[in-house]
Design an enzyme around this catalytic site. Structure first.
Site, PDB file in Angstrom:
ATOM      1  N   CYS A   1      35.932  33.140  30.137  1.00  0.00           N
ATOM      2  CA  CYS A   1      36.212  33.435  31.551  1.00  0.00           C
ATOM      3  C   CYS A   1      35.849  34.891  31.823  1.00  0.00           C
ATOM      4  CB  CYS A   1      37.653  33.102  31.906  1.00  0.00           C
ATOM      5  SG  CYS A   1      38.899  34.026  30.986  1.00  0.00           S
TER       6      CYS A   1
ATOM      7  N   CYS B   1      43.566  34.972  31.240  1.00  0.00           N
ATOM      8  CA  CYS B   1      44.199  33.859  31.972  1.00  0.00           C
ATOM      9  C   CYS B   1      43.601  32.513  31.571  1.00  0.00           C
ATOM     10  CB  CYS B   1      44.065  34.052  33.483  1.00  0.00           C
ATOM     11  SG  CYS B   1      44.891  35.535  34.114  1.00  0.00           S
ATOM     12  N   ARG B   2      42.444  32.172  32.133  1.00  0.00           N
ATOM     13  CA  ARG B   2      41.930  30.810  31.987  1.00  0.00           C
ATOM     14  C   ARG B   2      41.491  30.471  30.565  1.00  0.00           C
ATOM     15  NH1 ARG B   2      37.685  31.640  36.686  1.00  0.00           N
ATOM     16  NH2 ARG B   2      37.836  33.727  35.755  1.00  0.00           N
ATOM     17  N   SER B   3      40.665  31.322  29.963  1.00  0.00           N
ATOM     18  CA  SER B   3      40.141  30.935  28.637  1.00  0.00           C
ATOM     19  C   SER B   3      41.206  30.997  27.528  1.00  0.00           C
ATOM     20  CB  SER B   3      38.874  31.715  28.274  1.00  0.00           C
ATOM     21  OG  SER B   3      39.109  33.091  28.218  1.00  0.00           O
TER      22      SER B   3
ATOM     23  N   ASN C   1      39.406  37.127  29.989  1.00  0.00           N
ATOM     24  CA  ASN C   1      39.970  36.577  28.739  1.00  0.00           C
ATOM     25  C   ASN C   1      41.478  36.818  28.629  1.00  0.00           C
ATOM     26  OD1 ASN C   1      39.490  36.957  25.125  1.00  0.00           O
ATOM     27  ND2 ASN C   1      39.830  35.091  26.279  1.00  0.00           N
TER      28      ASN C   1
ATOM     29  N   ASP D   1      40.024  31.161  39.616  1.00  0.00           N
ATOM     30  CA  ASP D   1      40.592  32.357  38.996  1.00  0.00           C
ATOM     31  C   ASP D   1      41.990  32.594  39.578  1.00  0.00           C
ATOM     32  OD1 ASP D   1      41.250  34.873  38.195  1.00  0.00           O
ATOM     33  OD2 ASP D   1      39.315  35.782  38.694  1.00  0.00           O
TER      34      ASP D   1
HETATM   35  P1  4NP Z   1      40.563  35.367  33.730  1.00  0.00           P
HETATM   36  O1  4NP Z   1      41.302  36.061  34.978  1.00  0.00           O
HETATM   37  O2  4NP Z   1      39.095  35.622  33.922  1.00  0.00           O
HETATM   38  O3  4NP Z   1      40.923  33.939  33.852  1.00  0.00           O
HETATM   39  O4  4NP Z   1      41.116  36.032  32.483  1.00  0.00           O
HETATM   40  C1  4NP Z   1      41.100  37.374  35.362  1.00  0.00           C
HETATM   41  C2  4NP Z   1      41.722  38.396  34.677  1.00  0.00           C
HETATM   42  C3  4NP Z   1      41.542  39.707  35.086  1.00  0.00           C
HETATM   43  C4  4NP Z   1      40.756  39.981  36.183  1.00  0.00           C
HETATM   44  C5  4NP Z   1      40.134  38.964  36.874  1.00  0.00           C
HETATM   45  C6  4NP Z   1      40.303  37.647  36.463  1.00  0.00           C
HETATM   46  N1  4NP Z   1      40.588  41.327  36.621  1.00  0.00           N
HETATM   47  O5  4NP Z   1      39.938  41.538  37.660  1.00  0.00           O
HETATM   48  O6  4NP Z   1      41.092  42.246  35.973  1.00  0.00           O
END
Ligand code: 4NP
Length: 164
Positions: A11, A16-18, A14, A129
């Site tokens: 993702c 949340c989703r992954s 790294n 997201d």
């Molecule tokens: P992820 O979510 O891609 O599912 O881990 C996010 C985590 C952090 C951010 C964006 C999405 N960020 O902008 O910091």
């Protein structure tokens, strides 16, 4: 010797989703006794959260479903493609970032959108997201991941059978 296959969920951050996909998939693979045959990891295309544990809201949602997340964020490296049998991007933006690392022919049978395996995707291939949204977004991600992981496992079993 038994052959192995290696999968990486990818993702943006790294956190949340992954990591959730990694945790849910690890639990499924363990339940099927395939933990010595399938190597599982996750990574982000971004570097901002490297070294961090999963977001506390994602950990909480996972815990509510009996899943413990214990990954630490890392950034996906160009060299990861070589060892991976399957790389699954959580959204189109993650997919483009990964596609830019390698010439297309090399990625043909290993790089896909995670939701291309979702039996209920209805042509929506993005795992939304949840980072800037409310808590409901984390549960939505969980529901997508839970129903999709068994299909990813079916795909990897086919790959394992071909390698054997
Ligand atoms: P992820 O979510 O891609 O599912 O881990 C996010 C985590 C952090 C951010 C964006 C999405 N960020 O902008 O910091």
């Amino acid at each position: 010797m038994n052959s192995t296959v290696e999968v990486c969920f990818v993702c943006l951050g790294n956190i949340c989703r992954s990591p959730l996909a990694q945790g849910v998939f690890e639990a499924l693979v363990k339940k099927e006794g395939l933990q010595d045959r399938i190597i599982i990891s996750s990574a982000g295309v971004g570097h901002w959260h490297v070294g961090n544990p999963p977001d506390s809201r994602m950990q909480q949602t996972a815990r509510e479903h009996g899943i413990h997340l214990n990954s630490r964020a890392r950034q996906f490296q160009d060299s990861d493609f070589k060892k991976m049998d399957l790389v699954l991007a959580m959204d189109h933006s993650n997919l483009s970032a990964l596609e830019q690392m390698r010439p297309a022919p090399e990625l043909n049978d290993k790089l896909f959108l995670f939701r291309s395996f979702d039996p209920e995707h209805n042509d929506n291939l993005e795992v939304p997201d949840p980072y800037y949204g409310g808590d409901k977004g984390f549960e939505t991600v969980y529901q997508i991941v839970e129903r999709t992981c068994p299909k990813v496992l079916d795909h990897l079993k086919t790959k394992l059978a071909k390698k054997a």
